[in-house]
Design an enzyme around this catalytic site. Sequence first.
Site, PDB file in Angstrom:
ATOM      1  N   GLN A   1       0.815  -1.211   0.000  1.00 34.86           N
ATOM      2  CA  GLN A   1       0.000   0.000   0.000  1.00 34.86           C
ATOM      3  C   GLN A   1       0.852   1.267   0.000  1.00 34.86           C
ATOM      4  O   GLN A   1       2.041   1.246   0.294  1.00 34.86           O
ATOM      5  CB  GLN A   1      -0.922   0.005   1.224  1.00 34.86           C
ATOM      6  CG  GLN A   1      -2.044  -1.029   1.136  1.00 34.86           C
ATOM      7  CD  GLN A   1      -3.064  -0.842   2.230  1.00 34.86           C
ATOM      8  OE1 GLN A   1      -3.029  -1.517   3.241  1.00 34.86           O
ATOM      9  NE2 GLN A   1      -3.992   0.078   2.020  1.00 34.86           N
ATOM     10  N   HIS A   2       0.191   2.364  -0.334  1.00 34.30           N
ATOM     11  CA  HIS A   2       0.685   3.738  -0.147  1.00 34.30           C
ATOM     12  C   HIS A   2       1.734   4.205  -1.150  1.00 34.30           C
ATOM     13  O   HIS A   2       2.001   5.397  -1.236  1.00 34.30           O
ATOM     14  CB  HIS A   2       1.257   3.953   1.260  1.00 34.30           C
ATOM     15  CG  HIS A   2       0.454   3.395   2.373  1.00 34.30           C
ATOM     16  ND1 HIS A   2      -0.895   3.649   2.511  1.00 34.30           N
ATOM     17  CD2 HIS A   2       0.800   2.600   3.419  1.00 34.30           C
ATOM     18  CE1 HIS A   2      -1.332   3.019   3.598  1.00 34.30           C
ATOM     19  NE2 HIS A   2      -0.342   2.380   4.146  1.00 34.30           N
TER      20      HIS A   2
ATOM     21  N   ASP B   1      -2.317  -4.873   0.365  1.00 30.68           N
ATOM     22  CA  ASP B   1      -1.817  -6.159   0.849  1.00 30.68           C
ATOM     23  C   ASP B   1      -2.519  -6.657   2.106  1.00 30.68           C
ATOM     24  O   ASP B   1      -2.853  -7.845   2.210  1.00 30.68           O
ATOM     25  CB  ASP B   1      -0.301  -6.121   1.043  1.00 30.68           C
ATOM     26  CG  ASP B   1       0.188  -4.931   1.857  1.00 30.68           C
ATOM     27  OD1 ASP B   1      -0.633  -4.130   2.358  1.00 30.68           O
ATOM     28  OD2 ASP B   1       1.421  -4.775   1.972  1.00 30.68           O
TER      29      ASP B   1
END
Length: 471
Positions: free
Chosen positions: A71-72, A232
């Site tokens: 992520q991110h 995830d």
Amino acid sequence: MTLVAGVDSSTQSCKIVIRDAATGALVRSGRAPHPDGTEVDPAAWWGALLSAIADAGGLDGVEAIAIGGQQHGMVVLDEGGRVIRDALLWNDTRSAQAALDLIDEVGADAYARRTGVVPVASFTATKLRWLRDAEPDAAARVAAVALPHDWLTWRLRGYGPAGESPLGPVLEELTTDRSDASGTAYWGPAGYDRELFVRALGHDAVLPRVLGPSESPGRTPDGIVVGAGAGDNAAAALGLDAAPGDVVVSIGTSGTVFAVTDAAIVDASGTVAGFADASGRSLPLVATLNAARVLDAFARVLGVDHDGLGRLALDAEPGASGAVLVPYFEGERTPNLPDATARIEGLTLANTTPPNLARAAIEGMLCGLADGLDAVTALGVAADRVLLIGGAAQNPAVRAIAAQVFDAPITVPAPGEYVADGAARQAAWALTGRRPEWALEIAASLPSDHRPRIRERYARAAGAAAAEGRS
């Protein structure tokens, strides 16, 4: 047999599982490494995905595929679909000041209400603000912003820069899902918050269309149905078939504590991120930067492997005879201390032994995660059992000490690629229109053996470390 594939494009590697859509039985799998670092050329992920698929024997017979991803991460594209600069990953903390600037401008309460999260250096919005301030020429060229799984899904469907992809740079074909969008700090229950996005980057741009859990953005050029994909942790929850009452503790590169809830969670302190999950529910989550790598470091110092570290730790008494590790080796995300360092306290000539050091390493790592569990349950989330996953969860010492650190029964699922498994479940969902019901194999169940003294000593040491990290 109908086959589906699930991908885990993580920080360290790309893994793919190919499963029977009806039963979940594993048919074949593959993997490929990712480069080290906190900024990576996304082309490396694409190459690793192709290599992992080849390692699994290709996609012959596969009817649907979905991608779970870290992520991110910030993937910025120009109007020609070209990557403008290396992607900044979730564990890149250079945007810590940008996070503080955004909070000062908007307010923590407003961020939590509008997006479910309060900015920290991990989130995409803070990386966009850093780009605007540190590399303004690059920021000005940004025509679209994607997350790692968004970009890989787009490429898998045949899109990309002209000359490198059959369908070309159609930015409007970028897609994502609720779980990954919820980690940006510019998406919330009402959808994208364009004002917050523009505040971060400095101008508007194309953002991926957000799909529902069972929706498909289309097919690959070879006709394989593509699932929405997921962040995830949300993919792992789906792979575990986690339900309300379950709290997942994942010990990987990062440590995460997350639960599946029917109601959205809002925490203005920013400790608990009110993410969405991959099934239409919510996924309140706490993340730490320091997890399995803590064990790597102490195994290296003590000259043993992970099994040896575990054996040493079990030779020590609970509490490591007073030795306490606060494992902020790479700074920390929860608590938000990007500039902190690790510290070990309570050493004496008598207790400075390999067993006590090994035990302090495992206890310190788990205590950081237990603080995360406390933060989640303090918001009213039930914790009927802890599902302990990740490579370190297979270590007998980690399991035994977890039962002493966490005040809840511990369930250890059999070793598996749960992010990839969740993506495979999502692929089957997109293919059939029904959420698959696959059995979860359990490796161990441990009743709570709670030893409060471990947490009490850790709390004192962590408090001192936090005060030093903020000074």
